[in-house]
Scaffold this motif. Structure first.
Motif, PDB file in Angstrom:
ATOM      1  N   VAL A 136     -25.683   0.322  -3.483  1.00 46.36           N
ATOM      2  CA  VAL A 136     -26.757   1.114  -4.083  1.00 46.36           C
ATOM      3  C   VAL A 136     -26.224   1.651  -5.405  1.00 46.36           C
ATOM      4  N   LYS A 137     -27.012   1.546  -6.466  1.00 47.65           N
ATOM      5  CA  LYS A 137     -26.551   2.002  -7.780  1.00 47.65           C
ATOM      6  C   LYS A 137     -27.004   3.420  -8.116  1.00 47.65           C
ATOM      7  N   ASP A 138     -28.228   3.763  -7.735  1.00 53.53           N
ATOM      8  CA  ASP A 138     -28.779   5.078  -8.042  1.00 53.53           C
ATOM      9  C   ASP A 138     -27.997   6.160  -7.296  1.00 53.53           C
ATOM     10  N   PHE A 139     -27.537   7.182  -8.019  1.00 50.82           N
ATOM     11  CA  PHE A 139     -26.665   8.190  -7.433  1.00 50.82           C
ATOM     12  C   PHE A 139     -27.335   8.957  -6.293  1.00 50.82           C
ATOM     13  N   LYS A 140     -28.576   9.338  -6.458  1.00 54.18           N
ATOM     14  CA  LYS A 140     -29.254  10.082  -5.389  1.00 54.18           C
ATOM     15  C   LYS A 140     -29.432   9.211  -4.146  1.00 54.18           C
ATOM     16  N   LYS A 141     -29.660   7.924  -4.341  1.00 58.42           N
ATOM     17  CA  LYS A 141     -29.747   6.992  -3.202  1.00 58.42           C
ATOM     18  C   LYS A 141     -28.383   6.875  -2.517  1.00 58.42           C
ATOM     19  N   ALA A 194     -13.946   0.351  -7.496  1.00 56.43           N
ATOM     20  CA  ALA A 194     -14.397   1.462  -6.648  1.00 56.43           C
ATOM     21  C   ALA A 194     -14.037   2.810  -7.262  1.00 56.43           C
ATOM     22  N   VAL A 195     -12.834   2.931  -7.795  1.00 53.63           N
ATOM     23  CA  VAL A 195     -12.395   4.196  -8.395  1.00 53.63           C
ATOM     24  C   VAL A 195     -13.219   4.501  -9.643  1.00 53.63           C
ATOM     25  N   LEU A 196     -13.471   3.501 -10.463  1.00 55.43           N
ATOM     26  CA  LEU A 196     -14.278   3.727 -11.664  1.00 55.43           C
ATOM     27  C   LEU A 196     -15.720   4.088 -11.291  1.00 55.43           C
ATOM     28  N   ALA A 197     -16.241   3.481 -10.245  1.00 51.71           N
ATOM     29  CA  ALA A 197     -17.583   3.843  -9.764  1.00 51.71           C
ATOM     30  C   ALA A 197     -17.595   5.297  -9.296  1.00 51.71           C
ATOM     31  N   TYR A 198     -16.512   5.728  -8.661  1.00 55.26           N
ATOM     32  CA  TYR A 198     -16.394   7.113  -8.204  1.00 55.26           C
ATOM     33  C   TYR A 198     -16.444   8.083  -9.388  1.00 55.26           C
ATOM     34  N   PHE A 199     -15.689   7.781 -10.435  1.00 52.56           N
ATOM     35  CA  PHE A 199     -15.700   8.664 -11.603  1.00 52.56           C
ATOM     36  C   PHE A 199     -17.070   8.650 -12.283  1.00 52.56           C
ATOM     37  N   LYS A 200     -17.758   7.518 -12.262  1.00 52.24           N
ATOM     38  CA  LYS A 200     -19.119   7.468 -12.783  1.00 52.24           C
ATOM     39  C   LYS A 200     -20.038   8.333 -11.912  1.00 52.24           C
TER      40      LYS A 200
END
Length: 161
Positions: A96-101, A54-60
């Motif tokens: 959801v992977k897409d950032f805008k989504k 989750a933290v790594l996804a946040y930094f991404k």
């Protein structure tokens, strides 16, 4: 003179590790009623391995926001995006992977009042663990600021894996 007895120990193996981890309640779930006939299952206690994801996804997400020229800080969404990643990782909501989504999902969760309701189900210890992990990683990234650009990019690649 008192004789010191040695404690009997067992060899550590996969079964023993699973047993040890189960004591922390990482697999425990709570059904959270959200209203209008909807519910989610929430893991209130965060395992370190899933929290790392989750933290790594946040930094991404921060990197994706920068590339899309979206300022999370100016919109007050920085910590909300971290909480959204916690919701994705520690509930059974569809990821959801897409950032805008992701921003759309976050906005909808806020508008329905579900966002705060879900976050309130996470244990205080888990939220504290998240804060400590994010702060430690942010300090490491700042420390790496003095490194050559190529080294920074290599570090970010490891975060995105």
């Amino acid at each position: 003179m008192t004789e010191v007895k040695q404690m009997e120990t067992k060899k550590l193996n996969l079964a023993a590790l699973k047993n040890e981890v189960s004591r922390f309640g990482y697999n425990d779930t709570k059904k959270v009623l959200l209203g209008e006939g909807y519910h989610l299952h929430v893991h209130p206690n965060f395992s370190d391995s899933r929290l790392d994801k989750a933290v790594l996804a946040y930094f991404k997400d921060i990197d994706d926001a920068h590339k899309a020229k979206i300022s999370l800080a100016s919109e007050g969404n920085g910590s909300a995006v971290m909480f959204l990643e916690l919701i994705f990782e520690f509930t059974d909501i569809t990821k959801v992977k897409d950032f805008k989504k992701k921003l759309e999902v976050m906005s909808l969760l806020h508008d329905t009042g579900y966002f705060a309701k879900i976050i309130a189900e996470f244990s205080k210890e888990s939220i504290d663990k998240t804060t400590n992990k994010v702060n430690a990683l942010a300090k490491e990234i700042t420390r790496l600021g003095g490194l050559a650009k190529k080294q920074q990019e290599e570090f970010l690649k490891t975060l995105n894996k």
